[in-house]
Scaffold this active site. Structure first.
Site, PDB file in Angstrom:
ATOM      1  N   ARG A   1     -43.664   0.991 -24.131  1.00  0.00           N
ATOM      2  CA  ARG A   1     -43.135  -0.246 -24.727  1.00  0.00           C
ATOM      3  C   ARG A   1     -44.161  -0.858 -25.688  1.00  0.00           C
ATOM      4  O   ARG A   1     -43.813  -1.340 -26.765  1.00  0.00           O
ATOM      5  CB  ARG A   1     -42.770  -1.243 -23.621  1.00  0.00           C
ATOM      6  CG  ARG A   1     -41.450  -0.934 -22.915  1.00  0.00           C
ATOM      7  CD  ARG A   1     -41.300  -1.730 -21.620  1.00  0.00           C
ATOM      8  NE  ARG A   1     -39.975  -1.569 -21.018  1.00  0.00           N
ATOM      9  CZ  ARG A   1     -39.598  -0.499 -20.328  1.00  0.00           C
ATOM     10  NH1 ARG A   1     -40.443   0.509 -20.157  1.00  0.00           N
ATOM     11  NH2 ARG A   1     -38.377  -0.435 -19.812  1.00  0.00           N
TER      12      ARG A   1
ATOM     13  N   SER B   1     -28.202   3.452 -17.177  1.00  0.00           N
ATOM     14  CA  SER B   1     -29.627   3.320 -17.475  1.00  0.00           C
ATOM     15  C   SER B   1     -29.923   1.958 -18.089  1.00  0.00           C
ATOM     16  O   SER B   1     -29.361   1.603 -19.128  1.00  0.00           O
ATOM     17  CB  SER B   1     -30.087   4.414 -18.445  1.00  0.00           C
ATOM     18  OG  SER B   1     -31.451   4.215 -18.793  1.00  0.00           O
TER      19      SER B   1
ATOM     20  N   GLN C   1     -32.455   1.411 -19.636  1.00  0.00           N
ATOM     21  CA  GLN C   1     -33.155   1.677 -20.890  1.00  0.00           C
ATOM     22  C   GLN C   1     -32.274   1.431 -22.104  1.00  0.00           C
ATOM     23  O   GLN C   1     -32.779   1.180 -23.198  1.00  0.00           O
ATOM     24  CB  GLN C   1     -33.689   3.109 -20.903  1.00  0.00           C
ATOM     25  CG  GLN C   1     -34.853   3.331 -19.945  1.00  0.00           C
ATOM     26  CD  GLN C   1     -35.319   4.770 -19.906  1.00  0.00           C
ATOM     27  OE1 GLN C   1     -34.675   5.656 -20.467  1.00  0.00           O
ATOM     28  NE2 GLN C   1     -36.430   5.013 -19.228  1.00  0.00           N
TER      29      GLN C   1
ATOM     30  N   GLU D   1     -36.880   4.776  -9.256  1.00  0.00           N
ATOM     31  CA  GLU D   1     -37.905   5.796  -9.475  1.00  0.00           C
ATOM     32  C   GLU D   1     -38.775   6.012  -8.240  1.00  0.00           C
ATOM     33  O   GLU D   1     -39.455   7.030  -8.119  1.00  0.00           O
ATOM     34  CB  GLU D   1     -38.775   5.414 -10.666  1.00  0.00           C
ATOM     35  CG  GLU D   1     -39.602   4.164 -10.456  1.00  0.00           C
ATOM     36  CD  GLU D   1     -40.157   3.620 -11.778  1.00  0.00           C
ATOM     37  OE1 GLU D   1     -41.379   3.440 -11.856  1.00  0.00           O
ATOM     38  OE2 GLU D   1     -39.370   3.403 -12.705  1.00  0.00           O
TER      39      GLU D   1
ATOM     40  N   ARG E   1     -41.634  13.437 -10.233  1.00  0.00           N
ATOM     41  CA  ARG E   1     -41.562  12.727  -8.950  1.00  0.00           C
ATOM     42  C   ARG E   1     -41.114  13.651  -7.812  1.00  0.00           C
ATOM     43  O   ARG E   1     -41.409  13.375  -6.644  1.00  0.00           O
ATOM     44  CB  ARG E   1     -40.681  11.495  -9.072  1.00  0.00           C
ATOM     45  CG  ARG E   1     -41.196  10.534 -10.136  1.00  0.00           C
ATOM     46  CD  ARG E   1     -40.882   9.095  -9.871  1.00  0.00           C
ATOM     47  NE  ARG E   1     -41.207   8.280 -11.038  1.00  0.00           N
ATOM     48  CZ  ARG E   1     -42.425   7.823 -11.343  1.00  0.00           C
ATOM     49  NH1 ARG E   1     -43.443   8.102 -10.545  1.00  0.00           N
ATOM     50  NH2 ARG E   1     -42.626   7.103 -12.428  1.00  0.00           N
TER      51      ARG E   1
END
EC number: 2.5.1.19
Length: 449
Positions: free
Chosen positions: A35, A186, A188, A334, A406
């Site tokens: 970001r 999402s 995002q 996440e 992950r």
């Protein structure tokens, strides 16, 4: 095309013979770094990013911005390694905004932040910008950003896929204005539009019209970072309409920003303290943050640990017992793989809810976790929006990662308590956590593996 040997190699996950007692310097936050790169590239003056994360995702972001004409100068002190050193303290990136240009080609890899945050930036470029990436990136939803940009005045060629590959035909400016999107797959999608909105002629009004919105902390992170560089943002939390975000057009300031440690990447190390009944210190854990990983303090405490947040960082201590948990992870999806790994070692069942959107991440994380834990002897079932985990004695075996960082760290957590676990493609952790095997070995006080 030849197969990268790192993608098929098996890494023997270290088995903990005793309680861990370690200090682990976690590299900078991927979410904050990417970001910050976008905002610095769109600013009206140069800025600095200190202790940025150097990982595949952030280097892809920096490389993409360079392709569009942004200057990014890297400095590394002699005490800092190419991966940013133990804590990245010696590294800084100076970002020199410039007129965004095309033609350019952007490799997004499999980075959600790159594939979603940069098409709005490309709409401001003078010329076409083509986006492409890993095969899995073609399967990840992008329609929310594509459709919204078209409404706001952009021209995009995607052969009506709503996904990669695509070309954004930048015209040097974008009208902006009101737009409705469904960001239920999402968050995002919302962040992508907000980050570039100060440069739109009319700013933007983003209205989410879908079902529940996942990962709200990431939207709050975007808003906080926009405000820190001078943007005016109205949000539901600041008295605005529910599910509506408004950004006023205006110049963005260059900042001198020190990147926080990535708290989600601290998860496996905190889990190690919980699993082994040990103690781990994460230096520089922020007292206030929008990072989803901060919720680990609450979740892992409920699962049997205790924590102390001090000026120097977070100390997390395991009790020697691991308890099951019933938890909604919709805002912090996440964290699900690491929590599932710990839950598989608990003394009672767990239910992880609110994470149906994980089926659209780097891999279908719900299906992958179910398959891999069960192949080690576990008892995991998928639900409509999550997982139900009934602990059983586990045994060694191969834990596949599906090119998902992950998944790799989840397998390593299980390996602490279960001898003979081998992680396929542990190198995929470089997506957000460079040198994970060395950090893991250092925590355990063993030689690199």
């Amino acid at each position: 095309m030849p197969v990268n040997p790192a993608h098929t190699a098996l890494w023997p996950a270290p088995h903990a013979s005793e309680a861990v007692d370690a200090t682990v310097h976690v590299p900078g936050s991927k979410s904050v770094t990417n970001r910050a790169l976008v905002l610095a590239a769109l600013a009206s003056e140069p800025g600095w990013l200190r202790r940025p994360l150097r990982s595949r995702d952030t280097l892809l972001m920096a490389g993409a911005l360079r392709e569009m004409g942004v200057g990014i100068e890297e400095t590394v002190s002699s005490s800092s390694s190419v991966a940013g050193g133990a804590d990245g303290a010696g590294e800084a990136w100076r970002v020199l905004p410039a007129g965004l240009r095309g033609p350019a080609t952007v490799d997004v890899g499999n980075a959600g932040t790159v594939m979603r945050f940069l098409p709005p930036v490309a709409a401001l470029a003078d010329g076409p910008v083509r986006f492409d990436g890993d095969p899995r990136s073609y399967e990840r939803p992008l329609n929310g950003v594509i459709d919204a940009l078209r409404v706001l005045g952009a021209r995009i060629d995607d052969d009506d896929r709503g996904a990669l590959p695509l070309t954004v035909h930048g015209s040097g400016a974008l009208d902006g204005g009101p737009v409705e999107i469904d960001a239920s797959s999402s968050s995002q999608f919302v962040s992508a539009l907000l980050l570039s909105a100060p440069r739109f002629n009319q700013g933007v009004e983003v209205r989410h019209i879908g079902s529940s919105l996942p990962s709200m902390p990431h939207i709050r992170m975007t808003v906080d970072m926009l405000r820190a560089v001078g943007a005016q943002v109205d949000t539901p939390e600041s008295g605005g309409e529910p599910n509506v975000w408004r950004v006023t057009p205006g110049a963005l300031l260059g900042r001198d920003l020190t990147i926080e440690p990535d708290l989600s990447n601290a998860q496996p190390f905190l889990a190690a303290a919980l699993v082994t009944g040990g103690r781990v210190l994460i230096p520089d854990w922020p007292a206030r943050t929008t990072q989803p990983g901060d919720r680990l303090r609450e979740i892992f405490t409920e699962m049997g640990g205790s924590c102390e947040l001090a000026d120097y960082g977070l100390v997390f201590t395991g009790s020697g017992s691991i308890h099951g948990i019933d938890v909604d992870l919709g805002d912090v999806g996440e964290l699900t793989p690491g929590i599932a790994a710990v839950a598989a070692l608990a003394d009672s069942p767990s239910t992880l809810r609110g994470v149906s959107h994980l089926r659209l991440h780097e891999t279908d994380r719900l299906a992958a976790l179910t398959k891999e834990i069960n192949e080690l002897g576990g008892d995991v079932t998928e639900t409509a929006d999550g997982l139900h985990i009934r602990p059983r004695p586990l045994h060694g075996g191969i834990f596949h990662t599906y090119d998902d960082h992950r998944m790799a760290t989840a397998g390593a957590i299980i390996g602490l308590a279960v001898a003979g676990v081998q992680i396929e493609n542990v190198a995929t952790t470089a997506k957000t956590l460079p040198d994970f095997p060395d950090l893991w070995a250092g925590m355990l006080g063993v030689s690199g593996v």
